[in-house]
Design a protein around this motif. Structure first.
Motif, PDB file in Angstrom:
ATOM      1  N   UNK A 263       0.836  -1.204   0.000  1.00 58.68           N
ATOM      2  CA  UNK A 263       0.000   0.000   0.000  1.00 58.68           C
ATOM      3  C   UNK A 263       0.873   1.258   0.000  1.00 58.68           C
ATOM      4  N   UNK A 264       1.943   1.242   0.778  1.00 55.64           N
ATOM      5  CA  UNK A 264       2.859   2.399   0.815  1.00 55.64           C
ATOM      6  C   UNK A 264       3.523   2.582  -0.552  1.00 55.64           C
ATOM      7  N   UNK A 265       3.964   1.484  -1.171  1.00 55.25           N
ATOM      8  CA  UNK A 265       4.598   1.564  -2.500  1.00 55.25           C
ATOM      9  C   UNK A 265       3.612   2.180  -3.503  1.00 55.25           C
ATOM     10  N   UNK A 266       2.379   1.649  -3.473  1.00 58.64           N
ATOM     11  CA  UNK A 266       1.372   2.091  -4.437  1.00 58.64           C
ATOM     12  C   UNK A 266       1.086   3.584  -4.263  1.00 58.64           C
ATOM     13  N   UNK A 267       0.944   4.022  -3.015  1.00 59.67           N
ATOM     14  CA  UNK A 267       0.656   5.435  -2.763  1.00 59.67           C
ATOM     15  C   UNK A 267       1.839   6.318  -3.157  1.00 59.67           C
ATOM     16  N   UNK A 268       3.054   5.835  -2.870  1.00 62.58           N
ATOM     17  CA  UNK A 268       4.243   6.629  -3.195  1.00 62.58           C
ATOM     18  C   UNK A 268       4.420   6.716  -4.713  1.00 62.58           C
ATOM     19  N   UNK A 269       4.124   5.615  -5.405  1.00 63.90           N
ATOM     20  CA  UNK A 269       4.299   5.591  -6.868  1.00 63.90           C
ATOM     21  C   UNK A 269       3.156   6.319  -7.580  1.00 63.90           C
ATOM     22  N   UNK A 270       2.070   6.565  -6.835  1.00 64.61           N
ATOM     23  CA  UNK A 270       0.870   7.215  -7.398  1.00 64.61           C
ATOM     24  C   UNK A 270       0.355   6.487  -8.641  1.00 64.61           C
ATOM     25  N   UNK A 271       0.384   5.153  -8.549  1.00 71.06           N
ATOM     26  CA  UNK A 271      -0.166   4.323  -9.634  1.00 71.06           C
ATOM     27  C   UNK A 271      -1.332   3.547  -9.043  1.00 71.06           C
ATOM     28  N   UNK A 272      -2.534   3.743  -9.590  1.00 67.91           N
ATOM     29  CA  UNK A 272      -3.723   3.098  -9.010  1.00 67.91           C
ATOM     30  C   UNK A 272      -4.028   1.731  -9.632  1.00 67.91           C
ATOM     31  N   UNK A 273      -3.778   1.560 -10.902  1.00 68.46           N
ATOM     32  CA  UNK A 273      -4.089   0.266 -11.536  1.00 68.46           C
ATOM     33  C   UNK A 273      -2.787  -0.415 -11.961  1.00 68.46           C
ATOM     34  N   UNK A 274      -1.854  -0.452 -11.035  1.00 69.53           N
ATOM     35  CA  UNK A 274      -0.541  -0.995 -11.357  1.00 69.53           C
ATOM     36  C   UNK A 274      -0.420  -2.483 -11.060  1.00 69.53           C
ATOM     37  N   UNK A 275       0.808  -2.965 -11.093  1.00 73.59           N
ATOM     38  CA  UNK A 275       1.042  -4.377 -10.780  1.00 73.59           C
ATOM     39  C   UNK A 275       2.268  -4.532  -9.883  1.00 73.59           C
ATOM     40  N   UNK A 276       2.308  -5.682  -9.208  1.00 71.16           N
ATOM     41  CA  UNK A 276       3.507  -6.056  -8.445  1.00 71.16           C
ATOM     42  C   UNK A 276       3.930  -7.435  -8.935  1.00 71.16           C
ATOM     43  N   UNK A 277       5.213  -7.715  -8.781  1.00 70.51           N
ATOM     44  CA  UNK A 277       5.711  -9.025  -9.207  1.00 70.51           C
ATOM     45  C   UNK A 277       6.166  -9.784  -7.970  1.00 70.51           C
ATOM     46  N   UNK A 278       5.553 -10.933  -7.750  1.00 69.45           N
ATOM     47  CA  UNK A 278       5.873 -11.743  -6.570  1.00 69.45           C
ATOM     48  C   UNK A 278       6.332 -13.130  -7.034  1.00 69.45           C
TER      49      UNK A 278
END
Ligand code: 0PR
Length: 382
Positions: free
Chosen positions: A106-121
């Motif tokens: 959530x912190x990464x998403x808010x800092x990046x200001x990307x709402x419909x982004x992706x993460x790689x796990x």
């Protein structure tokens, strides 16, 4: 959840009758003695006492409980020091790995200001990341692992696109106890200007105490945050988690104003928050020190080696050499073997790939391991 038979009574029951009722429920619960399927354990005795001392403390309103708040701050500092962090690290004590992982992303998403982004796990990621996909509306892309069940960095890099927010690495995978190639992933994160979260929920209180280990923590350049669970190998009480950001300003991306409380804002996911688990974790860290933890990890690793050589002598192979106190086994007729073991009171679990999974926690002992080996041999015969 199914409703039990209970009804809310008009008149209350006597104190001792309620306690007797609770005792009867408790008898249904298993003791940890024969459990090889859990990453939790019987808390350290000092954890139980510390927990009781701070039962009423609410870290959600820290102005009322400055003592408990100071305990949390000192605990975060100790954990930051253990995990290669310096004075810029900030974080807080969570309810466990799930909350820590949610909040990191959530912190990464808010800092990046990307709402419909992706993460790689990694494909081996804990199911908390599936919850994260649902809750935060990020796409969770799963990268395959190699023959040793560690994520393949090239596969991770191939999944990156312009909507990628961050990468996740696991230090102590839930199923195999493996450590992903964190330096290689950190290099990829730096090169692509991405955040990197390390999920060390299990490994955080194991890896620093192994005789040798690859770099995995906040000391690795490119690692942004780390999850560590005191309620697993940290011997604390449930629910105890930890989340640390290397660059403490990332914590501010979790800030919510709390106008009528004693604090101006809050970073945690939960509002009301236990001071008891903070005290419990603090007490264990202060009491054991690095040497005490090393002794616990050494003992778990010796028992793991004993199980590994015992199963090998019995002709049972492992798909991978254990890096920490998690052992996986190739067992024919797995369901039937598990059933037979359960009849002797043993609890073991399975990996998604169909191996038997054993977690060798501090509640086990060498004589118990011997007993288990003998019952496993019997259960795998014919
Ligand atoms: N990350 C990793 C690497 C984990 O292994 C786990 C939990 C989590 C995150 C989530 O942590 P919380 O459950 O604290 O939110 N791993 C164990 C598992 O799923 C949890 C567990 C513990 C399960 C005891 C069963 C059990 O008896 O296997």
């Amino acid at each position: 959840m199914r409703r039990g038979a209970g009804k809310m009574m008009e008149e209350g029951m006597a104190f001792e009758d309620v306690l007797a009722e609770l005792e009867r429920f408790k008898e249904q619960d298993l003791k940890y003695t024969r459990i090889l399927s859990s990453m939790c354990t019987d808390p350290h005795p000092i954890a139980k006492i510390a927990h009781r001392l701070f039962l009423e403390a609410n870290l959600g309103d820290p102005g009322l409980f400055p003592g408990a708040k100071a305990i949390e701050e000192r605990t975060i500092s100790m954990i930051a020091d253990l995990l290669g962090g310096d004075d810029t690290v900030r974080g807080y004590l969570t309810t466990g790995g799930t909350e820590s992982n949610i909040q990191a992303i959530r912190a990464f998403r808010n800092a990046a200001q990307i709402r419909d982004g992706n993460i790689i796990v990694p494909q081996s990621a804990h199911f908390s990341f599936d919850k994260i996909g649902d809750l935060l509306a990020v796409e969770v892309r799963k990268a395959p692992f190699d023959a040793s069940f560690r994520v393949d960095p090239d596969a991770v890099e191939e999944l990156i696109d312009d909507r990628t927010i961050g990468i996740v690495a696991i230090a102590g995978t839930t199923e195999y106890g493996q450590i992903d190639p964190i330096e290689a992933l950190a290099e990829i994160a730096r090169r692509n200007n991405l955040f990197l979260h390390v999920d060390a929920a299990f490994g955080g209180f194991v890896i620093p105490f192994l005789d040798s280990h690859p770099p995995f923590d906040l000391s690795v350049e490119g690692v942004s945050s780390i999850t560590i669970d005191p309620h697993k190998m940290g011997m604390s009480t449930i629910p105890s988690g930890g989340l640390l950001f290397k660059d403490g300003t990332l914590l501010d991306f979790l800030s919510t104003p709390t106008p009528y409380l004693t604090s101006k804002n809050q970073f945690s996911l939960t509002g009301t928050r236990s001071g008891a688990t903070a005290a419990s974790t603090y007490a264990v860290l202060r009491h054991l020190g690095r040497r005490g933890f090393k002794q616990i990890v050494d003992r778990c690793m010796q028992m793991t080696a004993k199980l590994r050589s015992g199963t090998e002598s019995a002709g049972i192979t492992s798909p991978v050499e254990p890096m920490m106190n998690v052992l996986t086994l190739e067992v024919a007729n797995l369901e039937q073997v598990i059933e037979r073991l359960a009849q002797s009171g043993w609890r073991v679990s399975v990996t998604r790939d169909g191996f038997m999974r054993l977690v060798i926690m501090p509640h086990l002992t060498e004589p118990i391991i011997d007993e288990f080996l003998s019952d496993l041999e019997d259960a795998t015969k014919d």
